[in-house]
Enzyme design. Structure first.
Site, PDB file in Angstrom:
ATOM      1  N   ASP A 100       0.817  -1.220   0.000  1.00  0.00           N
ATOM      2  CA  ASP A 100       0.000   0.000   0.000  1.00  0.00           C
ATOM      3  C   ASP A 100       0.849   1.268   0.000  1.00  0.00           C
ATOM      4  O   ASP A 100       0.436   2.303   0.529  1.00  0.00           O
ATOM      5  CB  ASP A 100      -0.947   0.037   1.215  1.00  0.00           C
ATOM      6  CG  ASP A 100      -1.720  -1.254   1.379  1.00  0.00           C
ATOM      7  OD1 ASP A 100      -2.219  -1.756   0.371  1.00  0.00           O
ATOM      8  OD2 ASP A 100      -1.806  -1.764   2.512  1.00  0.00           O
TER       9      ASP A 100
ATOM     10  N   LYS B 117       2.338   2.122  -5.067  1.00  0.00           N
ATOM     11  CA  LYS B 117       3.063   1.614  -6.245  1.00  0.00           C
ATOM     12  C   LYS B 117       2.273   1.867  -7.528  1.00  0.00           C
ATOM     13  O   LYS B 117       2.840   2.199  -8.557  1.00  0.00           O
ATOM     14  CB  LYS B 117       3.319   0.100  -6.117  1.00  0.00           C
ATOM     15  CG  LYS B 117       4.212  -0.256  -4.958  1.00  0.00           C
ATOM     16  CD  LYS B 117       4.314  -1.759  -4.785  1.00  0.00           C
ATOM     17  CE  LYS B 117       3.025  -2.430  -4.349  1.00  0.00           C
ATOM     18  NZ  LYS B 117       2.519  -2.055  -3.041  1.00  0.00           N
TER      19      LYS B 117
ATOM     20  N   GLY C  44      -4.392  -4.594  -4.331  1.00  0.00           N
ATOM     21  CA  GLY C  44      -5.333  -3.572  -4.769  1.00  0.00           C
ATOM     22  C   GLY C  44      -4.597  -2.279  -4.989  1.00  0.00           C
ATOM     23  O   GLY C  44      -4.083  -1.697  -4.047  1.00  0.00           O
ATOM     24  N   HIS C  45      -4.468  -1.868  -6.232  1.00  0.00           N
ATOM     25  CA  HIS C  45      -3.783  -0.608  -6.501  1.00  0.00           C
ATOM     26  C   HIS C  45      -4.827   0.431  -6.898  1.00  0.00           C
ATOM     27  O   HIS C  45      -5.626   0.197  -7.792  1.00  0.00           O
ATOM     28  CB  HIS C  45      -2.781  -0.758  -7.646  1.00  0.00           C
ATOM     29  CG  HIS C  45      -1.681  -1.725  -7.338  1.00  0.00           C
ATOM     30  ND1 HIS C  45      -0.782  -2.155  -8.256  1.00  0.00           N
ATOM     31  CD2 HIS C  45      -1.347  -2.336  -6.197  1.00  0.00           C
ATOM     32  CE1 HIS C  45       0.067  -3.003  -7.701  1.00  0.00           C
ATOM     33  NE2 HIS C  45      -0.276  -3.129  -6.443  1.00  0.00           N
TER      34      HIS C  45
ATOM     35  N   GLN D 111       2.042  -5.950  -3.060  1.00  0.00           N
ATOM     36  CA  GLN D 111       2.451  -6.026  -1.647  1.00  0.00           C
ATOM     37  C   GLN D 111       3.844  -5.380  -1.455  1.00  0.00           C
ATOM     38  O   GLN D 111       4.268  -4.620  -2.308  1.00  0.00           O
ATOM     39  CB  GLN D 111       2.435  -7.464  -1.121  1.00  0.00           C
ATOM     40  CG  GLN D 111       1.047  -8.060  -0.997  1.00  0.00           C
ATOM     41  CD  GLN D 111       0.641  -8.884  -2.196  1.00  0.00           C
ATOM     42  OE1 GLN D 111       1.455  -9.477  -2.863  1.00  0.00           O
ATOM     43  NE2 GLN D 111      -0.644  -8.933  -2.478  1.00  0.00           N
TER      44      GLN D 111
END
Ligand code: GDP
Length: 457
Positions: free
Chosen positions: A13, A16, A42-43, A242
């Protein structure tokens, strides 16, 4: 051109997705590859096309003006139904909700034609989710708060040679035979409560075949495609999910890790791209630290400053809540020993420092410069997890800048206190900061290009 590897330097988080989105615009790669994890990632990316949440697809997808292929690498584990939904949403985005003070207009459609999936990637099967839920239940108090996406059991099956791969979808008879073995095997592992939720073998087969029919245009020998691109000297971006501290080998094992390789080395493994000595390796670090799930977190803060950080992050359009899980993230002070450890594992050639604007309102910033373990002072975390739990951060207090930095675009214009903070971080970690995020939007960034802070300040 060198390959550019983008790695989370902390517990994930770090931003990225936003960094890759910006980087792709600047460096114009022909391939952007996600190399690890699956739907647990989740981006969040905000740009002129709107606001999007990506789970499988690389964040390079938002540059339709470039001829670039977005690759889901062989190191990934893919939930095909979820991926299908994600591709659909990119092509048919929901209108964005207007959120003050960031107002986003209606999201625009993104073409997913250039998304290619490695034949080597593994499939998350319906039993993986159930096995994960069952394992968490069995851990009781010692639960590790997984994302519940079936990722861990899928990687276990990969290592145990019981996996189903994308390439299996091209051979119906062989796939049926595989299911004949795997279905009863997994049914046997599930207890009654979970067994009842597993669809029939036939239903699973039909669902897989129908998804395969729909998505087969995306299946490709991506390793060969990437090798060719590399031979031609094209620029390739490898995008991690991650963060380093969750790596299955170099994170806090066991059990507070994810099941894949999240470091620079995982990037090569999970994409098939060859490492080279001139690769750029970008470590993405948030200006503070957050963590989802259980496990030691030396600089965690649960007091007033933490609340102030949370509020400011929310006001700045990037609340500290998990993109996939919706769970609130724990927050803490900047931690140099952890960042140094991450640097030691990855050998970052540069740092992208994100969310500095979230610190704008703090009067004092506590920076952990070392750990105290009993009478010892440590510059990086100990390997023993029990020792790590007992580490006390040794803080150096730095003055905050109490000024809105979101409109700044040049390092020279940043408040002196912020410059000192940034210099302290890069000196402590031992890699130069090249990108400073001052907001979630694409243009809210200070790009130092080839230069570094030392040469400017
Ligand atoms: P990722 O998984 O590493 O891509 O990170 P996430 O998407 O889970 O979380 C990062 C959040 O921070 C996203 O909402 C981004 O839009 C946002 N973000 C990225 N860079 C910045 C920044 O410099 N400032 C602010 N305020 N938000 C940022």
């Amino acid at each position: 051109m060198p390959t550019i590897v983008v790695i989370g330097g902390q517990w994930g988080d770090e931003g990225k997705g936003a960094v890759v989105d910006r980087l792709v615009g600047m460096e114009k790669p022909t391939k952007v590859v996600r190399f690890n994890g699956g739907g647990n990632a989740g981006h969040t990316v905000k740009n002129e096309l709107g606001e999007f949440r990506l789970h499988h697809v690389p964040s390079g997808i938002f540059h339709p003006e470039l001829k670039r292929t977005c690759v889901l690498g062989g190191g990934m584990v893919i939930d095909l139904a979820k991926l299908q939904g994600e591709l659909f949403e990119l092509e048919n985005p929901k209108p964005a909700v207007e959120v003050e003070p960031r107002v986003f207009k209606v999201n625009k459609a993104v073409s997913v034609e250039d998304v290619k999936i490695s034949l080597l990637a593994h499939l998350v099967m319906p039993w993986h989710r159930l096995l994960e839920a069952q394992e968490e239940e069995m851990r009781g108090e010692a639960r590790i708060a997984t994302t519940g996406q079936g990722i861990g059991p899928c990687y276990s099956d990969r290592a145990g040679r019981r996996g189903v791969q994308i390439r299996d979808l091209n051979h119906e008879t062989a796939l049926k035979e595989k299911l004949n073995l795997l279905y009863p095997y997994n049914l046997g592992k599930l207890r009654e409560k979970y067994r009842a939720q597993l669809p029939s073998q036939e239903m699973i087969l039909q669902e897989l075949l129908s998804l395969a029919e729909e998505l087969k245009g995306h299946f490709a020998d991506t390793e060969e495609m990437l090798a060719e691109a590399q031979n031609k000297g094209e620029t390739i971006v490898l995008e991690g999910a991650q963060g380093t501290l969750l790596d299955v080998d170099y994170g806090l094992y066991p059990p507070f890790v994810t099941s894949s390789h999240t470091t620079r080395w995982g990037a090569y493994l999970g994409s098939g791209v060859k490492p080279a000595s001139d690769d750029r390796v970008i470590g993405v670090f948030k200006a503070y630290v957050t963590r989802v799930g259980e496990g030691p977190f030396p600089t965690e803060d649960t007091g007033e400053a933490a609340q102030q950080l949370r509020n400011r992050a929310k006001d700045r359009g990037s609340a500290e809540v998990g993109t996939t899980t919706g769970r609130p993230r724990k927050v803490g002070w900047p931690d140099i020993p952890l960042a140094r450890y991450s640097q030691r594992i990855n050998g970052f050639t540069e740092i992208a420092f994100t969310k500095t604007d979230v610190l704008d309102e703090l009067e004092k910033i506590k920076v952990a410069v070392a750990y105290r373990l009993g009478r010892k002072s440590l510059s990086i975390p100990p390997r023993d997890i029990g020792d790590f739990r007992n580490c006390e951060p040794r803080y150096s207090d730095m003055p905050g800048w109490c000024e809105d930095t979101s409109k700044k675009r040049r390092v020279q214009d940043l408040p002196e206190e912020m410059k000192a903070f940034l210099r302290g971080f890069e000196t402590g970690v031992g890699a130069p900061i090249h990108l400073i995020g001052v907001g979630p939007k694409r243009e809210e960034v200070i790009d130092l290009g080839e230069r570094n802070l030392g040469s400017i300040l």
